[in-house]
Design a protein around this motif. Sequence first.
Motif, PDB file in Angstrom:
ATOM      1  N   TRP A  51       0.838  -1.202   0.000  1.00 35.34           N
ATOM      2  CA  TRP A  51       0.000   0.000   0.000  1.00 35.34           C
ATOM      3  C   TRP A  51       0.872   1.250   0.000  1.00 35.34           C
ATOM      4  O   TRP A  51       0.669   2.182  -0.778  1.00 35.34           O
ATOM      5  CB  TRP A  51      -0.947  -0.067   1.190  1.00 35.34           C
ATOM      6  N   TRP A  52       1.869   1.276   0.851  1.00 38.47           N
ATOM      7  CA  TRP A  52       2.735   2.448   0.936  1.00 38.47           C
ATOM      8  C   TRP A  52       3.523   2.655  -0.348  1.00 38.47           C
ATOM      9  O   TRP A  52       3.742   3.789  -0.780  1.00 38.47           O
ATOM     10  CB  TRP A  52       3.661   2.336   2.139  1.00 38.47           C
ATOM     11  N   ALA A  53       3.965   1.572  -0.988  1.00 37.92           N
ATOM     12  CA  ALA A  53       4.684   1.692  -2.261  1.00 37.92           C
ATOM     13  C   ALA A  53       3.764   2.274  -3.332  1.00 37.92           C
ATOM     14  O   ALA A  53       4.186   3.120  -4.132  1.00 37.92           O
ATOM     15  CB  ALA A  53       5.228   0.332  -2.696  1.00 37.92           C
ATOM     16  N   ARG A  54       2.509   1.838  -3.358  1.00 36.54           N
ATOM     17  CA  ARG A  54       1.534   2.403  -4.297  1.00 36.54           C
ATOM     18  C   ARG A  54       1.365   3.896  -4.055  1.00 36.54           C
ATOM     19  O   ARG A  54       1.315   4.694  -4.994  1.00 36.54           O
ATOM     20  CB  ARG A  54       0.170   1.736  -4.137  1.00 36.54           C
ATOM     21  N   PHE A  55       1.252   4.259  -2.790  1.00 36.36           N
ATOM     22  CA  PHE A  55       1.037   5.664  -2.452  1.00 36.36           C
ATOM     23  C   PHE A  55       2.232   6.513  -2.888  1.00 36.36           C
ATOM     24  O   PHE A  55       2.066   7.558  -3.528  1.00 36.36           O
ATOM     25  CB  PHE A  55       0.771   5.821  -0.954  1.00 36.36           C
ATOM     26  N   ALA A  56       3.442   6.083  -2.577  1.00 39.60           N
ATOM     27  CA  ALA A  56       4.640   6.828  -2.967  1.00 39.60           C
ATOM     28  C   ALA A  56       4.733   6.946  -4.485  1.00 39.60           C
ATOM     29  O   ALA A  56       5.068   8.015  -5.016  1.00 39.60           O
ATOM     30  CB  ALA A  56       5.896   6.169  -2.401  1.00 39.60           C
ATOM     31  N   SER A  57       4.423   5.877  -5.201  1.00 44.23           N
ATOM     32  CA  SER A  57       4.461   5.914  -6.663  1.00 44.23           C
ATOM     33  C   SER A  57       3.451   6.911  -7.209  1.00 44.23           C
ATOM     34  O   SER A  57       3.751   7.647  -8.158  1.00 44.23           O
ATOM     35  CB  SER A  57       4.182   4.526  -7.240  1.00 44.23           C
ATOM     36  N   ALA A  58       2.266   6.946  -6.629  1.00 48.07           N
ATOM     37  CA  ALA A  58       1.238   7.890  -7.080  1.00 48.07           C
ATOM     38  C   ALA A  58       1.682   9.329  -6.857  1.00 48.07           C
ATOM     39  O   ALA A  58       1.535  10.183  -7.741  1.00 48.07           O
ATOM     40  CB  ALA A  58      -0.081   7.616  -6.363  1.00 48.07           C
ATOM     41  N   GLY A  73       7.601   2.222   8.117  1.00 46.45           N
ATOM     42  CA  GLY A  73       6.321   2.421   8.783  1.00 46.45           C
ATOM     43  C   GLY A  73       5.413   3.206   7.860  1.00 46.45           C
ATOM     44  O   GLY A  73       5.419   3.024   6.663  1.00 46.45           O
ATOM     45  N   GLY A  74       4.651   4.109   8.410  1.00 43.75           N
ATOM     46  CA  GLY A  74       3.773   4.939   7.608  1.00 43.75           C
ATOM     47  C   GLY A  74       4.337   6.316   7.351  1.00 43.75           C
ATOM     48  O   GLY A  74       3.588   7.255   7.140  1.00 43.75           O
ATOM     49  N   THR A  75       5.655   6.459   7.351  1.00 45.44           N
ATOM     50  CA  THR A  75       6.283   7.771   7.213  1.00 45.44           C
ATOM     51  C   THR A  75       6.858   7.952   5.815  1.00 45.44           C
ATOM     52  O   THR A  75       7.517   7.063   5.287  1.00 45.44           O
ATOM     53  CB  THR A  75       7.393   7.953   8.259  1.00 45.44           C
ATOM     54  N   PHE A  76       6.614   9.131   5.253  1.00 40.57           N
ATOM     55  CA  PHE A  76       7.096   9.477   3.926  1.00 40.57           C
ATOM     56  C   PHE A  76       7.871  10.780   3.994  1.00 40.57           C
ATOM     57  O   PHE A  76       7.461  11.722   4.659  1.00 40.57           O
ATOM     58  CB  PHE A  76       5.921   9.663   2.959  1.00 40.57           C
ATOM     59  N   ASP A  77       8.992  10.835   3.287  1.00 31.09           N
ATOM     60  CA  ASP A  77       9.745  12.075   3.085  1.00 31.09           C
ATOM     61  C   ASP A  77       9.300  12.664   1.761  1.00 31.09           C
ATOM     62  O   ASP A  77       9.165  11.937   0.773  1.00 31.09           O
ATOM     63  CB  ASP A  77      11.243  11.807   2.976  1.00 31.09           C
ATOM     64  N   ILE A  78       9.108  13.968   1.746  1.00 32.00           N
ATOM     65  CA  ILE A  78       8.830  14.666   0.500  1.00 32.00           C
ATOM     66  C   ILE A  78       9.906  15.726   0.355  1.00 32.00           C
ATOM     67  O   ILE A  78       9.967  16.682   1.119  1.00 32.00           O
ATOM     68  CB  ILE A  78       7.417  15.274   0.502  1.00 32.00           C
TER      69      ILE A  78
END
Length: 127
Positions: A51-58, A73-78
């Motif tokens: 799920w997280w990989a899909r979200f980052a790709s989007a 975890g559920g953390t993303f860097d932008i």
Amino acid sequence: MPTGGSVDGHYVDVGSVRFYVDSDNSHAGGNYAENSGDYYVYSNAADDATWWARFASAVNAGVATHTTTHTGGGTFDIDADAVGTAGNISITSNGFTFSGTANVAGGTNAQNTANGKGINFKYYTSL
């Protein structure tokens, strides 16, 4: 409030692009899909990492001025791809699926892990 799972219709805005949770796959096509400038990301997955990989790709597909990385975890860097104010971008959310959103300011390397910039997920894959 659910005990777990991302909730259909919750969204996060990264700049002017909106990313919706699509737990029933009504718009995402099994992965993620763009519709009228908004993105729908299928959250029902075998595990959180998918799920997280899909979200980052989007987000990377929809926001060409920044690079989004899943850091664990559920953390993303932008991270801004440009130095200075050109790299500033607002990040807001609607719904309790997302938490800890913080704007990116100051350009390159304005990251969630270092400076509180990015996105955190409060709830993970769909129930």
